[in-house]
Scaffold this motif. Structure first.
Motif, short mmCIF file in Angstrom:
data_model
loop_
_atom_site.label_atom_id
_atom_site.label_comp_id
_atom_site.label_asym_id
_atom_site.label_seq_id
_atom_site.Cartn_x
_atom_site.Cartn_y
_atom_site.Cartn_z
N SER B 92 0.81 -1.22 0.00
CA SER B 92 0.00 0.00 0.00
C SER B 92 0.84 1.27 0.00
N VAL B 94 -0.10 3.76 1.49
CA VAL B 94 -0.28 4.27 2.85
C VAL B 94 0.99 4.08 3.67
N ARG B 95 1.73 3.02 3.34
CA ARG B 95 2.90 2.66 4.14
C ARG B 95 4.21 3.27 3.62
N HIS B 98 7.50 3.79 5.74
CA HIS B 98 7.39 2.99 6.96
C HIS B 98 8.69 2.28 7.28
N HIS B 315 -8.23 0.71 10.06
CA HIS B 315 -7.80 1.70 9.06
C HIS B 315 -8.48 3.05 9.22
N PRO B 317 -8.23 5.77 11.10
CA PRO B 317 -7.47 7.04 11.11
C PRO B 317 -6.92 7.41 9.73
N THR B 318 -6.30 6.45 9.03
CA THR B 318 -5.71 6.78 7.71
C THR B 318 -6.80 6.96 6.66
N ARG B 320 -9.47 8.41 7.17
CA ARG B 320 -9.97 9.78 7.37
C ARG B 320 -8.97 10.79 6.82
N THR B 321 -7.66 10.55 7.06
CA THR B 321 -6.67 11.58 6.69
C THR B 321 -6.13 11.43 5.27
N ALA B 322 -6.04 10.22 4.77
CA ALA B 322 -5.42 10.05 3.44
C ALA B 322 -6.10 8.94 2.65
N TYR B 326 -5.21 4.71 -0.67
CA TYR B 326 -5.65 3.32 -0.82
C TYR B 326 -6.05 3.04 -2.27
N ARG B 331 -10.25 0.61 -0.58
CA ARG B 331 -10.88 1.78 0.04
C ARG B 331 -12.40 1.58 0.14
#
Lengths: 58, 462
Positions: B92, B94-95, B98, B315, B317-318, B320-322, B326, B331
């Protein structure tokens, strides 16, 4: 798992409709469980009052 | 036979007997990886330098006569499993950026046993899908790898890992293993720690090995299993000797053959191969018994009722913010899952209690159940739906989850073993399910079968 095709992210209004449709599909899949007579059957979620010790000898 | 072609058991034995150096073994697997990886995309990242350093350390140990069970054996880790100092990409965006602070429990156990991680294998984004679109099937690049542990299964099938780890929430170890002719073991819920492994659904996630033989799965599981208080589901399981004997005997073993669910809406070639394999088990001494699978029609509903809200919660928090980071498919599943009610989630948990009870009763009468691992072999890339002869239409993902879901919901162990190939040359998997913590029985059956009918070997990767 319910499918959704890959592709470019659609405009927001369209997105809302797609999320609503996916949520409705999910609810309809899960609604099958209403057929069951669960009576006093408890949920499987586990909870123990004492947190497991990391040094427990097992 | 070149070192990359060796099974885990044979490689470990050759190292122990000083017939093979860990450096030769790791180099051979890395060379194979370089050859096939551009065609398969099984790895998210490869760390050849660190693998070679690990091989040299293993060689020094071997020279000093110090042996550990997996000394010098190359392993691929699904990119959901933390390795200290390395990114856990989870397939992802998202990571991005990381970096894992410490090793997952299973990573630590593999390292302690002497295994050499060679890279992180590709996963469907956050394990939420059965395709792994970044990776191609080891036997036909025009077909899906299966998922979500697609990279692990393809790497093992292609010889670019001697074995690998995957995770299984709704079939994610067994499905890609079956689709690529590998052996995949979803252990009993709680037997292998998930600490340091990115969750999809806390109540259904399992970690387990993907190998080329059942014997290898037994070896890997002996290293992976064990209590870990950092995973709330972890249980101190009774110590069991998992390794099948050299000449496993199935005499007297009762193998249940489902009369419902597992052979419904199954491709005729898959059904025929699994029934042939069951007949082989009978020839090996097993006694087959027809069984009725209880509450089968509710298994997928329970699975979705647990996965969807739990994944959405993890999932949130992410999301909501980004959310744009996804993939669209994941998503959508996450956003839809957030709309499921607490009542639906609890109903799924309560139905799960019922299923566990009924399956315990079922498994009193048999030692194992034999069934297809998937209703169809690997579909062509881009194929989204299946139409069955009864006119029903099913999404590809739903079809792959259908036969996997009961073992996730009940938590019973399930082993997928290759039982031949279809007319197009695609591998077919048979699933063996057993009582909780009775992995040894499944592995014994799997090993007896593979001695009689060896698996497909390494995929040629053309």
């Amino acid at each position: 798992m319910p499918d959704a095709p890959d592709g470019p992210v659609p405009p927001e209004a369209d997105r809302d409709a797609r999320v609503a449709a996916a949520a409705e599909h999910l609810r309809s899949v899960v609604a099958l469980l209403r057929e069951l007579d669960l009576a006093d059957t408890p949920p499987t979620a586990a909870y123990r009052a004492e947190e497991a010790r990391t040094d427990a000898a097992l | 036979m070149r070192p990359y072609e060796l099974s885990l058991a044979d490689a470990a034995k050759a190292v122990r007997e000083r017939r093979l150096s860990p450096v030769e073994l790791v180099d051979s697997v890395l060379e194979r990886l370089e050859e096939v990886e551009p065609r398969l995309g099984a790895y998210a990242s490869v760390d050849a330098e660190s693998a070679r350093a690990g091989a040299r350390r293993a060689e020094r140990e071997a020279a000093a006569g110090r042996f550990r069970p997996l000394l010098g054996v190359p392993v691929g880790l699904k990119d959901l499993i933390d390795v200290a100092g390395r990114p856990t990409g989870a397939g992802s965006r998202v990571r991005e950026g990381h970096r894992a602070r410490s090793d997952a429990e299973v990573t630590g156990r593999l390292l302690a046993a002497g295994a050499v991680p060679i890279g992180k294998t590709r996963t469907h984004e956050f394990a939420y899908g059965l395709i792994t679109p970044q990776t191609r099937n080891a036997w036909d690049r025009g077909r899906i790898a299966g998922g979500s542990s697609g990279g692990s299964a393809v790497a093992v099938a292609a010889g670019s890992a001697t074995f690998a780890l995957g995770t299984d929430t709704g079939g994610s170890i067994r499905v890609p293993s079956a689709l690529n002719g590998a052996v995949g073991l979803k252990p009993t819920y709680g037997l292998v720690s998930r600490h340091g492994v990115t969750p999809l659904s806390w109540s259904l996630d399992h970690v387990g090995p993907i190998t080329r033989t059942a014997r290898d799965a037994a070896l890997a599981l002996s290293v992976l299993a064990g209590h870990d208080s950092r995973d709330p589901a972890s249980v101190p399981a009774p110590a069991a000797d998992l390794l099948p004997g050299p000449d496993p005997d199935l005499t007297g073993l009762r193998v249940g053959v489902p009369r419902n669910h597992y052979f419904d809406r199954v491709d005729p070639e898959v059904e025929a191969a699994v029934r042939r394999a069951v007949a082989r088990l009978e020839e090996l001494g097993a006694r087959t018994v027809e069984v009725e699978i209880p509450l089968a029609r509710y298994a997928q509903a329970v699975l979705h009722g647990l996965v969807a809200p739990e994944a959405a919660a993890y999932h949130e928090p992410t999301l909501r913010t980004a959310p744009e980071l996804y993939g669209e498919d994941v998503r959508l599943l996450l956003e839809a899952g957030a709309r499921l009610s607490a009542g639906d989630h609890l109903r799924a948990q309560r139905a799960r209690t019922l299923m566990r009870r009924e399956w315990a009763r079922l498994l009193e009468g048999v030692d194992a159940i034999a069934a297809p691992a998937t209703p169809v072999t690997a579909v062509r890339t881009g194929e989204e739906g299946l139409t069955w002869p009864d006119g029903s239409v099913e999404s590809v993902s739903d079809a792959y989850v259908r036969l996997s879901a009961p073992a996730n919901v009940t938590g019973v162990p399930a082993l997928s073993v290759p039982v031949g190939r279809d007319g197009a040359g695609m591998p077919i998997g048979m699933q063996l399910l057993g009582r909780p913590f009775a992995e040894a029985v499944l592995l014994r059956i799997g090993h007896a079968y593979e001695l009689a009918e060896p698996g497909p070997g390494i995929a040629p990767v053309r």
